[in-house]
Design a protein around this motif. Structure first.
Motif, PDB file in Angstrom:
ATOM      1  N   ILE A   1       0.828  -1.212   0.000  1.00  0.00           N
ATOM      2  CA  ILE A   1       0.000   0.000   0.000  1.00  0.00           C
ATOM      3  C   ILE A   1       0.862   1.262   0.000  1.00  0.00           C
ATOM      4  O   ILE A   1       0.617   2.188  -0.789  1.00  0.00           O
ATOM      5  CB  ILE A   1      -0.974  -0.017   1.197  1.00  0.00           C
ATOM      6  CG1 ILE A   1      -2.038  -1.096   0.984  1.00  0.00           C
ATOM      7  CG2 ILE A   1      -1.621   1.344   1.390  1.00  0.00           C
ATOM      8  CD1 ILE A   1      -2.935  -1.332   2.166  1.00  0.00           C
ATOM      9  N   ILE A   2       1.876   1.310   0.856  1.00  0.00           N
ATOM     10  CA  ILE A   2       2.740   2.495   0.894  1.00  0.00           C
ATOM     11  C   ILE A   2       3.479   2.671  -0.429  1.00  0.00           C
ATOM     12  O   ILE A   2       3.568   3.785  -0.962  1.00  0.00           O
ATOM     13  CB  ILE A   2       3.721   2.407   2.078  1.00  0.00           C
ATOM     14  CG1 ILE A   2       2.962   2.547   3.390  1.00  0.00           C
ATOM     15  CG2 ILE A   2       4.811   3.472   1.974  1.00  0.00           C
ATOM     16  CD1 ILE A   2       3.783   2.231   4.624  1.00  0.00           C
ATOM     17  N   GLY A   3       3.990   1.593  -0.989  1.00  0.00           N
ATOM     18  CA  GLY A   3       4.674   1.666  -2.283  1.00  0.00           C
ATOM     19  C   GLY A   3       3.751   2.121  -3.388  1.00  0.00           C
ATOM     20  O   GLY A   3       4.132   2.932  -4.243  1.00  0.00           O
ATOM     21  N   PHE A   4       2.524   1.626  -3.394  1.00  0.00           N
ATOM     22  CA  PHE A   4       1.564   2.023  -4.420  1.00  0.00           C
ATOM     23  C   PHE A   4       1.234   3.507  -4.317  1.00  0.00           C
ATOM     24  O   PHE A   4       1.173   4.205  -5.332  1.00  0.00           O
ATOM     25  CB  PHE A   4       0.286   1.180  -4.298  1.00  0.00           C
ATOM     26  CG  PHE A   4      -0.689   1.421  -5.397  1.00  0.00           C
ATOM     27  CD1 PHE A   4      -0.449   0.928  -6.667  1.00  0.00           C
ATOM     28  CD2 PHE A   4      -1.838   2.154  -5.179  1.00  0.00           C
ATOM     29  CE1 PHE A   4      -1.348   1.157  -7.691  1.00  0.00           C
ATOM     30  CE2 PHE A   4      -2.742   2.391  -6.197  1.00  0.00           C
ATOM     31  CZ  PHE A   4      -2.498   1.877  -7.463  1.00  0.00           C
TER      32      PHE A   4
ATOM     33  N   LEU B   1       4.336   5.510  -5.545  1.00  0.00           N
ATOM     34  CA  LEU B   1       4.525   5.429  -6.995  1.00  0.00           C
ATOM     35  C   LEU B   1       3.455   6.194  -7.765  1.00  0.00           C
ATOM     36  O   LEU B   1       3.756   6.859  -8.755  1.00  0.00           O
ATOM     37  CB  LEU B   1       4.561   3.971  -7.444  1.00  0.00           C
ATOM     38  CG  LEU B   1       5.796   3.205  -6.987  1.00  0.00           C
ATOM     39  CD1 LEU B   1       5.666   1.736  -7.349  1.00  0.00           C
ATOM     40  CD2 LEU B   1       7.051   3.788  -7.577  1.00  0.00           C
ATOM     41  N   THR B   2       2.215   6.130  -7.320  1.00  0.00           N
ATOM     42  CA  THR B   2       1.169   6.877  -8.018  1.00  0.00           C
ATOM     43  C   THR B   2       1.300   8.375  -7.796  1.00  0.00           C
ATOM     44  O   THR B   2       0.958   9.163  -8.676  1.00  0.00           O
ATOM     45  CB  THR B   2      -0.237   6.412  -7.596  1.00  0.00           C
ATOM     46  OG1 THR B   2      -0.356   6.465  -6.178  1.00  0.00           O
ATOM     47  CG2 THR B   2      -0.510   5.005  -8.084  1.00  0.00           C
TER      48      THR B   2
ATOM     49  N   GLY C   1       4.623  13.618 -11.974  1.00  0.00           N
ATOM     50  CA  GLY C   1       5.918  14.251 -12.184  1.00  0.00           C
ATOM     51  C   GLY C   1       6.726  13.573 -13.272  1.00  0.00           C
ATOM     52  O   GLY C   1       7.405  14.226 -14.068  1.00  0.00           O
ATOM     53  N   MET C   2       6.645  12.248 -13.327  1.00  0.00           N
ATOM     54  CA  MET C   2       7.365  11.508 -14.367  1.00  0.00           C
ATOM     55  C   MET C   2       6.774  11.800 -15.746  1.00  0.00           C
ATOM     56  O   MET C   2       7.502  11.892 -16.738  1.00  0.00           O
ATOM     57  CB  MET C   2       7.326  10.005 -14.089  1.00  0.00           C
ATOM     58  CG  MET C   2       8.119   9.586 -12.889  1.00  0.00           C
ATOM     59  SD  MET C   2       9.855  10.004 -13.028  1.00  0.00           S
ATOM     60  CE  MET C   2      10.154  10.749 -11.467  1.00  0.00           C
ATOM     61  N   GLU C   3       5.454  11.956 -15.807  1.00  0.00           N
ATOM     62  CA  GLU C   3       4.826  12.291 -17.086  1.00  0.00           C
ATOM     63  C   GLU C   3       5.266  13.666 -17.572  1.00  0.00           C
ATOM     64  O   GLU C   3       5.529  13.853 -18.759  1.00  0.00           O
ATOM     65  CB  GLU C   3       3.307  12.235 -16.962  1.00  0.00           C
ATOM     66  CG  GLU C   3       2.763  10.834 -16.830  1.00  0.00           C
ATOM     67  CD  GLU C   3       1.271  10.812 -16.545  1.00  0.00           C
ATOM     68  OE1 GLU C   3       0.699  11.867 -16.233  1.00  0.00           O
ATOM     69  OE2 GLU C   3       0.687   9.726 -16.637  1.00  0.00           O
ATOM     70  N   SER C   4       5.376  14.634 -16.665  1.00  0.00           N
ATOM     71  CA  SER C   4       5.817  15.970 -17.074  1.00  0.00           C
ATOM     72  C   SER C   4       7.286  15.958 -17.495  1.00  0.00           C
ATOM     73  O   SER C   4       7.676  16.673 -18.426  1.00  0.00           O
ATOM     74  CB  SER C   4       5.581  16.983 -15.965  1.00  0.00           C
ATOM     75  OG  SER C   4       6.393  16.699 -14.847  1.00  0.00           O
TER      76      SER C   4
ATOM     77  N   TRP D   1      13.065   5.586 -11.820  1.00  0.00           N
ATOM     78  CA  TRP D   1      11.697   5.387 -11.364  1.00  0.00           C
ATOM     79  C   TRP D   1      11.161   4.042 -11.874  1.00  0.00           C
ATOM     80  O   TRP D   1      10.510   3.307 -11.139  1.00  0.00           O
ATOM     81  CB  TRP D   1      10.812   6.540 -11.842  1.00  0.00           C
ATOM     82  CG  TRP D   1       9.409   6.471 -11.327  1.00  0.00           C
ATOM     83  CD1 TRP D   1       8.991   6.753 -10.065  1.00  0.00           C
ATOM     84  CD2 TRP D   1       8.247   6.087 -12.059  1.00  0.00           C
ATOM     85  NE1 TRP D   1       7.626   6.581  -9.979  1.00  0.00           N
ATOM     86  CE2 TRP D   1       7.148   6.172 -11.183  1.00  0.00           C
ATOM     87  CE3 TRP D   1       8.032   5.691 -13.379  1.00  0.00           C
ATOM     88  CZ2 TRP D   1       5.868   5.863 -11.589  1.00  0.00           C
ATOM     89  CZ3 TRP D   1       6.745   5.386 -13.776  1.00  0.00           C
ATOM     90  CH2 TRP D   1       5.681   5.475 -12.877  1.00  0.00           C
ATOM     91  N   ILE D   2      11.467   3.722 -13.123  1.00  0.00           N
ATOM     92  CA  ILE D   2      11.039   2.441 -13.689  1.00  0.00           C
ATOM     93  C   ILE D   2      11.725   1.283 -12.968  1.00  0.00           C
ATOM     94  O   ILE D   2      11.082   0.270 -12.638  1.00  0.00           O
ATOM     95  CB  ILE D   2      11.313   2.411 -15.204  1.00  0.00           C
ATOM     96  CG1 ILE D   2      10.420   3.408 -15.924  1.00  0.00           C
ATOM     97  CG2 ILE D   2      11.127   1.007 -15.768  1.00  0.00           C
ATOM     98  CD1 ILE D   2      10.785   3.636 -17.380  1.00  0.00           C
ATOM     99  N   VAL D   3      13.018   1.415 -12.701  1.00  0.00           N
ATOM    100  CA  VAL D   3      13.752   0.360 -11.988  1.00  0.00           C
ATOM    101  C   VAL D   3      13.196   0.174 -10.583  1.00  0.00           C
ATOM    102  O   VAL D   3      12.980  -0.965 -10.138  1.00  0.00           O
ATOM    103  CB  VAL D   3      15.267   0.698 -11.946  1.00  0.00           C
ATOM    104  CG1 VAL D   3      16.011  -0.206 -10.992  1.00  0.00           C
ATOM    105  CG2 VAL D   3      15.866   0.612 -13.335  1.00  0.00           C
TER     106      VAL D   3
END
Length: 76
Positions: A13-16, A19-20, A25-28, A52-54
Motif C-alpha cells: 500500500i505504501i509503495g503504491f 509510486l502513483t 511528475g514523471m509524465e511531465s 523510477w522504472i527500476v
C-alpha cells in the motif's frame, strides 16, 4: 493475523501510494524530454525516469516475493 502479512500489505500500500504520487511528475519530465531532445537537462530527467522504472519494478518483485513467502509460511 500474522506480522508478515501486515508487513506485506503495508509495503504494498505504501509503495503504491508513493509510486502513483510520483507518476504525474514523471509524465511531465517525459513531456519535457520529448520537446527538448538536445538539451543537457533532458539527460538528467531521463535518468530519473529510468530510476523510477527500476524502482517500480523492484517494488513489484519484492511485493510478489512477500506475498508468496506469506502463503508458503501460512499454508505450507
Amino acid at each position: 493475523m500474522d506480522i508478515l502479512l501486515w508487513i506485506s500489505i503495508g509495503f504494498i500500500i505504501i509503495g503504491f501510494v508513493v509510486l502513483t504520487s510520483m507518476k504525474k511528475g514523471m509524465e511531465s519530465k517525459l513531456d519535457f524530454i520529448t520537446a527538448n531532445m538536445d538539451e543537457e537537462e533532458s539527460s538528467t530527467k531521463s535518468k530519473s525516469i529510468i530510476w523510477w522504472i527500476v524502482s517500480t519494478t523492484a517494488w513489484g518483485i519484492v511485493s510478489m516475493i512477500l506475498i508468496v513467502w506469506w502463503f508458503h509460511n501460512h499454508f505450507g
